[in-house]
Design a protein around this motif. Structure first.
Motif, PDB file in Angstrom:
ATOM      1  N   UNK A  42      -9.723 -31.538   4.982  1.00 31.68           N
ATOM      2  CA  UNK A  42      -9.494 -31.997   6.401  1.00 31.68           C
ATOM      3  C   UNK A  42      -8.810 -33.329   6.149  1.00 31.68           C
ATOM      4  N   UNK A  43      -7.924 -33.563   7.443  1.00 37.28           N
ATOM      5  CA  UNK A  43      -7.233 -34.652   7.409  1.00 37.28           C
ATOM      6  C   UNK A  43      -7.978 -35.913   7.516  1.00 37.28           C
ATOM      7  N   UNK A  45      -7.917 -38.344   9.463  1.00 43.18           N
ATOM      8  CA  UNK A  45      -8.265 -38.548  11.003  1.00 43.18           C
ATOM      9  C   UNK A  45      -9.195 -37.675  11.514  1.00 43.18           C
ATOM     10  N   UNK A  46      -9.474 -36.529  10.844  1.00 39.60           N
ATOM     11  CA  UNK A  46     -10.293 -35.451  11.435  1.00 39.60           C
ATOM     12  C   UNK A  46     -11.671 -35.853  11.165  1.00 39.60           C
ATOM     13  N   UNK A  47     -12.374 -36.037  12.156  1.00 39.82           N
ATOM     14  CA  UNK A  47     -13.730 -36.189  12.056  1.00 39.82           C
ATOM     15  C   UNK A  47     -14.869 -35.377  11.957  1.00 39.82           C
ATOM     16  N   UNK A  48     -14.233 -34.021  11.894  1.00 37.03           N
ATOM     17  CA  UNK A  48     -15.385 -32.721  11.732  1.00 37.03           C
ATOM     18  C   UNK A  48     -15.904 -32.784  10.586  1.00 37.03           C
ATOM     19  N   UNK A  49     -17.256 -33.247  10.358  1.00 38.90           N
ATOM     20  CA  UNK A  49     -18.005 -33.110   9.084  1.00 38.90           C
ATOM     21  C   UNK A  49     -18.192 -31.861   8.593  1.00 38.90           C
ATOM     22  N   UNK A  50     -18.117 -30.758   9.324  1.00 38.88           N
ATOM     23  CA  UNK A  50     -18.509 -29.458   8.925  1.00 38.88           C
ATOM     24  C   UNK A  50     -17.183 -28.676   8.656  1.00 38.88           C
ATOM     25  N   UNK A  51     -15.986 -29.372   8.412  1.00 37.06           N
ATOM     26  CA  UNK A  51     -14.811 -28.739   8.255  1.00 37.06           C
ATOM     27  C   UNK A  51     -14.929 -27.636   6.971  1.00 37.06           C
ATOM     28  N   UNK A  52     -15.343 -27.944   6.005  1.00 31.39           N
ATOM     29  CA  UNK A  52     -15.461 -27.255   4.668  1.00 31.39           C
ATOM     30  C   UNK A  52     -16.304 -26.049   4.683  1.00 31.39           C
ATOM     31  N   UNK A  81      -7.116 -37.192  -3.380  1.00 29.59           N
ATOM     32  CA  UNK A  81      -5.737 -37.275  -3.807  1.00 29.59           C
ATOM     33  C   UNK A  81      -5.058 -36.951  -2.512  1.00 29.59           C
ATOM     34  N   UNK A  82      -3.880 -37.473  -2.462  1.00 23.59           N
ATOM     35  CA  UNK A  82      -2.902 -37.188  -1.201  1.00 23.59           C
ATOM     36  C   UNK A  82      -2.127 -35.925  -1.639  1.00 23.59           C
ATOM     37  N   UNK A  83      -1.881 -35.733  -2.796  1.00 24.70           N
ATOM     38  CA  UNK A  83      -0.944 -34.596  -3.040  1.00 24.70           C
ATOM     39  C   UNK A  83      -1.402 -33.118  -3.169  1.00 24.70           C
ATOM     40  N   UNK A  84      -2.657 -32.782  -3.606  1.00 21.87           N
ATOM     41  CA  UNK A  84      -3.291 -31.703  -3.655  1.00 21.87           C
ATOM     42  C   UNK A  84      -4.891 -31.561  -3.293  1.00 21.87           C
ATOM     43  N   UNK A  85      -5.403 -30.253  -2.905  1.00 20.80           N
ATOM     44  CA  UNK A  85      -6.581 -30.023  -2.673  1.00 20.80           C
ATOM     45  C   UNK A  85      -7.725 -30.023  -3.652  1.00 20.80           C
ATOM     46  N   UNK A  86      -8.767 -30.667  -3.505  1.00 16.86           N
ATOM     47  CA  UNK A  86      -9.740 -30.747  -4.548  1.00 16.86           C
ATOM     48  C   UNK A  86     -10.519 -29.443  -4.500  1.00 16.86           C
ATOM     49  N   UNK A  87     -11.191 -28.882  -5.748  1.00 17.08           N
ATOM     50  CA  UNK A  87     -11.766 -27.602  -5.635  1.00 17.08           C
ATOM     51  C   UNK A  87     -13.160 -27.977  -4.910  1.00 17.08           C
ATOM     52  N   UNK A  88     -13.606 -26.919  -4.166  1.00 20.55           N
ATOM     53  CA  UNK A  88     -14.700 -27.111  -3.202  1.00 20.55           C
ATOM     54  C   UNK A  88     -15.795 -26.049  -4.037  1.00 20.55           C
TER      55      UNK A  88
END
Length: 161
Positions: A42-43, A45-52, A81-88
């Motif tokens: 999530x960005x 500024x995105x406030x959605x805690x349930x995004x993942x 980090x700003x460059x890539x998505x972390x594993x989930x």
């Protein structure tokens, strides 16, 4: 305290026994987990805690797995980090759900939204090192024989002719 086993007569300390039990429990816990790569974070500024969680539901639906009604937890692994998505890391209520998702995850490549998402079992450090070596060997074999189809199965490389 020292415990003696009757079958071998070998003495085992209580500390060694605790270590073995801890490893066994850790292994059982890992069987209920999967690791998802390339899942959009999530960005800021995105406030959605349930995004993942919503993305995990979408991935499960995409492969044909029925929704688990929130019977899973998800957590990002690593430093943001700003460059890539972390594993989930996704932990399910049972190992059968994790196994079913792993077996159906190959359907993700046909998905428009989740085509670049990769699902893997939760491996310990030694298993990750072993798997990385297998993947490197797999790349070499594919480069040497592009007409053959190579794949990893049961911790070995196989080919279908």
């Amino acid at each position: 305290a020292v415990v003696s086993t009757q079958s071998t007569g070998k003495k085992v300390t209580q500390k060694e026994m605790k270590k073995v039990v801890k490893l066994a429990i850790n292994e059982q816990d890992r069987e209920r987990n999967v690791i998802m790569f390339n899942v959009q974070e999530r960005n800021a500024d995105d406030k959605n805690e349930h995004h993942d969680g919503m993305l995990v539901f979408g991935i499960m639906n995409s492969v044909g797995l029925e929704e688990q009604d929130g019977n899973f937890n998800c957590k990002r692994i690593g430093v943001p980090g700003k460059s890539r998505n972390r594993p989930l890391k996704v932990t399910f209520s049972s190992k059968s759900i994790a196994f079913e998702l792993l077996t159906k995850s190959k359907k993700l490549k046909d998905s428009d939204q989740f085509g670049n998402v990769f699902v893997a079992p939760d491996r310990n450090r030694e298993e990750r090192v072993e798997h990385k070596k297998l993947v490197e060997l797999l790349r070499v074999k594919r480069a040497e024989n592009p007409e053959k189809r190579f794949y990893i199965w049961n911790k070995s490389i196989r080919s279908s002719d």
